[in-house]
Each structure stands twice: as structure tokens, then as C-alpha cells.
Design an enzyme around this catalytic site. Structure first.
Site, short mmCIF file in Angstrom:
data_model
loop_
_atom_site.label_atom_id
_atom_site.label_comp_id
_atom_site.label_asym_id
_atom_site.label_seq_id
_atom_site.Cartn_x
_atom_site.Cartn_y
_atom_site.Cartn_z
N ASN A 144 0.80 -1.24 0.00
CA ASN A 144 0.00 0.00 0.00
C ASN A 144 0.83 1.28 0.00
O ASN A 144 0.41 2.28 -0.55
CB ASN A 144 -1.01 -0.02 1.15
CG ASN A 144 -0.37 -0.24 2.50
OD1 ASN A 144 0.80 -0.59 2.60
ND2 ASN A 144 -1.14 -0.01 3.53
N GLU A 184 7.30 1.88 14.83
CA GLU A 184 8.05 2.58 13.80
C GLU A 184 7.97 4.07 14.09
O GLU A 184 7.15 4.53 14.86
CB GLU A 184 7.49 2.25 12.41
CG GLU A 184 7.70 0.78 12.10
CD GLU A 184 7.63 0.42 10.63
OE1 GLU A 184 6.56 0.61 10.02
OE2 GLU A 184 8.65 -0.06 10.09
N GLU A 197 4.62 -4.85 11.92
CA GLU A 197 3.55 -3.88 11.69
C GLU A 197 2.47 -4.59 10.89
O GLU A 197 2.62 -4.78 9.69
CB GLU A 197 4.09 -2.68 10.90
CG GLU A 197 5.03 -1.79 11.68
CD GLU A 197 4.36 -1.10 12.86
OE1 GLU A 197 3.12 -1.12 12.95
OE2 GLU A 197 5.10 -0.55 13.69
N CYS A 241 -3.58 0.21 6.83
CA CYS A 241 -3.66 -0.77 7.93
C CYS A 241 -4.37 -0.21 9.16
O CYS A 241 -5.05 -0.93 9.86
CB CYS A 241 -2.26 -1.21 8.31
SG CYS A 241 -1.18 0.20 8.58
P1 NAD Z 1 1.12 -9.87 3.11
O1 NAD Z 1 1.20 -10.30 4.51
O2 NAD Z 1 0.46 -10.74 2.13
O3 NAD Z 1 2.60 -9.62 2.54
C1 NAD Z 1 3.47 -8.72 3.15
C2 NAD Z 1 4.89 -9.02 2.71
O4 NAD Z 1 5.33 -10.25 3.29
C3 NAD Z 1 5.06 -9.19 1.20
O5 NAD Z 1 6.27 -8.57 0.80
C4 NAD Z 1 5.15 -10.70 1.04
O6 NAD Z 1 5.89 -11.10 -0.09
C5 NAD Z 1 5.90 -11.08 2.31
N1 NAD Z 1 5.71 -12.46 2.75
C6 NAD Z 1 4.63 -13.26 2.61
N2 NAD Z 1 4.84 -14.46 3.19
C7 NAD Z 1 6.08 -14.41 3.73
C8 NAD Z 1 6.87 -15.35 4.47
N3 NAD Z 1 6.42 -16.56 4.78
N4 NAD Z 1 8.11 -14.97 4.88
C9 NAD Z 1 8.57 -13.74 4.60
N5 NAD Z 1 7.87 -12.81 3.89
C10 NAD Z 1 6.64 -13.14 3.46
O7 NAD Z 1 0.47 -8.42 3.17
P2 NAD Z 1 -0.01 -7.49 1.95
O8 NAD Z 1 -1.21 -8.12 1.35
O9 NAD Z 1 1.14 -7.13 1.09
O10 NAD Z 1 -0.42 -6.16 2.74
C11 NAD Z 1 -1.64 -6.00 3.35
C12 NAD Z 1 -1.54 -6.24 4.83
O11 NAD Z 1 -0.51 -5.46 5.41
C13 NAD Z 1 -2.79 -5.87 5.57
O12 NAD Z 1 -3.11 -6.83 6.54
C14 NAD Z 1 -2.43 -4.57 6.24
O13 NAD Z 1 -3.18 -4.26 7.38
C15 NAD Z 1 -1.00 -4.77 6.54
N6 NAD Z 1 -0.31 -3.49 6.68
C16 NAD Z 1 0.12 -3.10 7.92
C17 NAD Z 1 0.73 -1.87 8.08
C18 NAD Z 1 1.22 -1.41 9.43
O14 NAD Z 1 2.06 -0.52 9.48
N7 NAD Z 1 0.73 -1.92 10.53
C19 NAD Z 1 0.90 -1.03 6.98
C20 NAD Z 1 0.44 -1.46 5.74
C21 NAD Z 1 -0.15 -2.70 5.60
#
Ligand code: NAD
Length: 483
Positions: A152, A457, A249, A283
Site C-alpha cells: 500500500n 516505527e 507492523e 492498515c
Molecule cells: P502480506 O502479509 O500478504 O505480505 C506482506 C509481505 O510479506 C510481502 O512482501 C510478502 O511477499 C511477504 N511475505 C509473505 N509471506 C512471507 C513469508 N512466509 N516470509 C517472509 N515474507 C513473506 O500483506 P499485503 O497483502 O502485502 O499487505 C496488506 C496487509 O498489510 C494488511 O493486513 C495490512 O493491514 C497490513 N499493513 C500493515 C501496516 C502497518 O504498518 N501496521 C501497513 C500497511 C499494511
């Protein structure tokens, strides 16, 4: 292709390619057009990145904090000078409208580089007097840090993780989300131009398996993930096996509580910001909007009018307020939730449709009469879907607001100052807002409680998560040994 980078990865100060890795297509969400193709990192690329980060870190840590900070601050300046081009790339990567990317992406990345660049020279330990002896502590780096991003805010996440890591004397390997691989490469380029040594900030592309390979490598000392709660559990467990430091996060299902004495227009503005900005892909969004019974009808009437006036369209047109979802997959997930909402009996106030065409657009959507057990009330949707709940008393709404495993954020709108603080005190959330929603200045800690993560963060708090203390006892007199 419009946005094709020089090569897929940025390692040891230069672009690097290995076409043996799977192809990742970068799709512009507004049109479905493929604007770039990169390759997922092979084991050889991952190894190269970790080796480069390891040697760069040793030299970088020898610099004074002021010298390190100077590089980060120069990078911040370059980012600001290039804001327009970087914002356009962010728009191609994510589909977020230029009206947003011009103001919150490269600019907030630059804020982080500037802020942590400014702090770098003042990261000290303490002196603890003990009679004639004393202890001193030194704040030392962790070593090689891995950052793994969500899709995002690709520029912001690359900087929010990189800036404090580098300020503390660490190096970084950043793996962007496979959905938005382009922006972090520009951050790496800019840091090199600003004088960062080769290997200090590396970018490798890939899916979860590449993230997994980075997390489990024994040369890596710290992992910072921005992603879903489900991924967080896996990454946290893998990092724990290697006793690595972590920042998590993760997602949220945050409450926004609106009391009947609140300014109605402000509360509606806050609820819309907290649900529709970045097409709902934030998020910390306040997706559970609890509205006190007395103002609920007026709230919904005006919310519907204001939501239906949102200008949806071409993200490159600066008048556009609302862009597409990041991908076809995410659009389909969100539409699945909309269907569940209707099927489980919520009242659709406005929106609820995907828009025909090649882009991944969904109308901004509001559901009313949502009850706490519905799927849309319990699961993170990560799209422009606001759920409105009715409540009567303060006690009742706090219990309902906290009835979730997550705890990233929460907000309250009221003109009663005592109630505002009382409610926030009882809210299970790491990042809270009073008469506002979703502000995230770099000076303030950002992060969640419960299932929404560990660590913070931004702000001085991030320093704790990218450095550790070395304690040194200094004896001045003889050693009083019984042997
Ligand atoms: P996701 O969890 O599918 O992927 C996040 C990242 O993790 C990607 O780069 C992915 O390739 C990597 N990944 C996936 N499986 C992994 C593994 N087993 N080991 C290591 N890396 C791995 O999330 P998304 O769909 O990209 O993003 C949306 C989510 O992120 C939502 O749940 C949102 O709330 C959260 N988010 C949180 C924040 C925050 O600051 N708290 C900010 C933005 C998004």
C-alpha cells in the site's frame, strides 16, 4: 514498458539482474496494463545481497552518527526535489491518485530520512556512577536488517524501515511486496547518490519465499515486516528460531467511536479519511465506525451525500480523489466481503459495486446496521468498505470496540474532553486519535498492540528497535576475589 527499471534488484550499489528468477509483472491498477517486469530473486541474488549488506555495515558503523545522518538528510533533499517523478511512479505501482501520492509518499519517506538523519548524531548511551566504579552503556547497531514491505505504501515503507536502521549503523536489505516492486529501487538509487556506501541499502524482489530465505539466513540480525497478521505470525516464528530482533507492523480492525456531541462534519470527514483514503488500503483504518444512537440517522444521511460526491477516476489526473484497488486479486477479495455483508443482513447505504472496465475499481461503500458478529465486522477487508454500528452508552461501546484480537489503532470524536481521554485510555490500541484520524507524523510512534504487532516505527521509539545496548562495568579499585 512505461516504468521498466534498469534491472530487478539493487545490490552493492548497482542494478543487478538474474533472469533465472520467476517473472513478476507490474500492473498499473487503473488500466490493467503491464508497465514493468522484474524477476524474483534467486538464491544467488539473496546471497549476494546479504554479503554486500554485511560488509557495508561494518564500515558504515565506524562512521560518526553525524556523518551517517548527513547522508540520510542529503537523500531526503533529493527525494523532495524528485517528488513529482517519484509520485508518478508510486501511482503506477499502486494506483493511488496523484492527489495523494504528491503529498504523502515520497514526502513522508523524505521526512523519515530527514528525521532519523537528524537523530543519528545524538544516539548515545549513559554513564552510571557506582561509587568509585562506574558503568557506561553504548548504543550499538544490530547488524544486517531485513525489511519486508506491504503493497500500500511502497516508498514510505522502504524509508520507514531503512532510515532508522541506517541511522543506528545497520545496513538493510529491503524486499518490496511482489505487487509493488518499483518504488524501493528509487529509494536505493537516491541513497547511493546521496553518498551511502555500496551495499548499505539493497533491494531484492520476490514473493514470500524470498522473504522467507532472508528471514532464516543466519547472517541477518533483524527483521521488520509490514504485512498481514497471518504473515506476521509466520515471519515472527521464523525469526524467533534464529533469535533475531523483530518489528511487526500488521493489520487492524480498528474502531472509530463517534459520540452524539461531536462535530458531525468533522466526524464524517474523519470516518471518510479513515476508510476511503488510498481506496481503503491503510492498515490503521477505522473500519468499525460506532455512531451513538442520537445522531446515527443524520450521520448516515450526510455520509451518503459526501461519499457519493467522491471523484473516482484516472489516478494521474490531479483532480481525482479515489483510485482503483491495487490488484484484480485485492478487488475480488473486497467484493467477496461486500457480498458477505449483504448476505449476512447489513444495509448497503451506498456503493457496493465493482466498476466495469480494465481497471480494478470499486465504489466507496458504506454498510449500516452492521452487528458485531458479521464477517465484515470481524475480518480486515483492506478496501473502501465502511461498516457503521449503532451504540448507546460509553461502557457498551468500549467493550464492543475492544472485542477483537487486533489493536492497531482507534479513534474517538467528542467535544467532551474528559470523555475523550477516558475512552482512549480504555481502548486496546497502539495508535490513537482524538477528533482526528490516521495522522502519522514521523515524530510520533506508530504501531499496534495485541495481534497487530510488536515494536514501533517512527519517532525516537524506533531507535530502540534498530539498536541494542552494550554495558561496560569499569572497576577502579582492586578486585575483591574470595579465591
Ligand atoms: P502480506 O502479509 O500478504 O505480505 C506482506 C509481505 O510479506 C510481502 O512482501 C510478502 O511477499 C511477504 N511475505 C509473505 N509471506 C512471507 C513469508 N512466509 N516470509 C517472509 N515474507 C513473506 O500483506 P499485503 O497483502 O502485502 O499487505 C496488506 C496487509 O498489510 C494488511 O493486513 C495490512 O493491514 C497490513 N499493513 C500493515 C501496516 C502497518 O504498518 N501496521 C501497513 C500497511 C499494511
Amino acid at each position: 514498458m512505461k516504468c521498466q527499471p534498469t534491472a530487478s534488484h539493487f545490490i552493492n550499489g548497482q542494478y543487478v539482474e538474474d533472469t533465472a528468477g520467476d517473472v513478476i509483472e507490474c500492473v498499473y491498477p487503473a488500466t490493467g496494463e503491464v508497465v514493468a517486469k522484474v524477476h524474483s530473486a534467486t538464491p544467488a541474488i539473496v546471497d549476494q545481497a546479504i554479503s554486500a549488506a554485511q560488509s557495508a555495515q561494518k564500515e558504515w558503523a565506524k562512521l560518526s552518527g553525524t556523518e551517517r545522518g548527513r547522508v540520510l538528510k542529503r537523500a531526503a533533499e533529493i527525494m523532495r526535489e524528485r517528488n513529482h517523478a517519484l509520485s508518478e511512479l508510486e501511482t503506477y505501482d499502486t494506483g493511488k491518485p496523484m492527489q495523494e501520492t504528491l503529498y504523502v509518499d515520497a514526502t513522508s519517506g523524505a521526512d523519515a530520512l530527514e528525521y532519523f538523519g537528524g537523530l543519528a548524531g545524538s544516539l548515545t548511551g549513559e554513564h552510571i556512577p557506582l561509587g568509585e566504579d562506574w558503568v557506561y552503556t553504548k548504543r550499538i547497531p544490530l547488524g544486517v536488517c531485513v525489511g519486508i514491505g506491504a503493497w500500500n505504501y511502497p516508498t514510505q515503507i522502504a524509508c520507514w524501515k531503512g532510515a532508522p536502521a541506517m541511522a543506528c549503523g545497520n545496513s538493510m536489505i529491503f524486499k518490496p511486496s511482489e505487487t509493488t516492486p518499483l518504488c524501493a529501487l528509487k529509494v536505493a538509487e537516491i541513497l547511493m547518490e546521496a553518498g551511502a556506501p555500496a551495499g548499505l541499502y539493497n533491494v531484492v524482489q520476490g514473493y514470500g519465499d524470498v522473504g522467507g530465505a532472508l528471514v532464516t539466513d543466519e547472517r541477518v540480525d533483524k527483521v521488520s515486516l509490514t504485512g498481514s497478521a497471518a504473515t506476521g505470525k509466520k515471519v515472527y516464528a521464523a525469526a524467533a528460531a534464529g533469535m533475531k530482533h523483530v518489528t511487526m507492523e500488521l493489520g487492524g480492525k480498528s474502531p472509530l467511536i463517534i459520540f452524539d456531541d461531536a462535530s458531525l462534519e468533522d466526524a464524517i470527514g474523519g470516518a471518510m479519511l479513515g476508510n476511503f483514503y488510498s481506496t481503503g488500503q491503510v492498515c490503521s483504518n477505522g473500519t468499525r465506525v460506532f455512531v451513538q444512537k442520537g445522531i446515527k440517522d443524520a450521520f448516515l444521511k450526510r455520509l451518503k451525500e459526501r461519499t457519493e460526491a467522491i471523484k473516482l477516476g484516472d489516478p494521474l489526473d490531479e483532480d481525482t480523489q479515489f483510485g482503483p484497488m491495487v490488484s484484480r486479486n485485492q478487488r475480488d477479495i473486497v467484493m467477496g466481503f461486500v457480498e458477505r455483508g449483504k448476505a449476512e443482513g447489513a444495509t448497503l447505504v451506498t456503493g457496493g459495486n465493482a466498476i466495469d472496465g480494465d481497471g480494478f475499481y470499486i465504489e466507496p461503500t458504506v454498510f449500516a446496521d452492521v452487528t458485531d458478529d458479521m464477517t465484515i465486522a470481524r475480518e480486515e477487508i483492506f478496501g473502501p468498505v465502511m461498516s457503521v454500528f449503532e451504540f448507546e452508552t460509553e461502557e457498551e461501546v468500549i467493550a464492543r470496540a475492544n472485542d477483537t484480537d487486533l489493536g492497531l489503532a482507534g479513534g474517538v470524536f467528542t467535544n467532551d474532553i474528559k470523555r475523550a481521554h477516558r475512552v482512549i485510555d480504555l481502548m486496546d490500541a497502539g495508535t490513537c486519535f482524538i477528533n482526528s484520524y490516521n495522522d502519522a507524523p514521523v515524530e510520533a510512534p506508530f504501531g499496534g498492540v495485541k495481534g497487530s504487532g510488536v515494536g514501533r516505527e517512527n519517532s525516537k521509539a524506533a531507535i530502540e528497535h534498530y539498536s541494542q545496548l552494550k554495558t561496560v562495568y569499569v572497576r577502579m579499585g582492586p578486585v575483591d576475589s574470595p579465591y
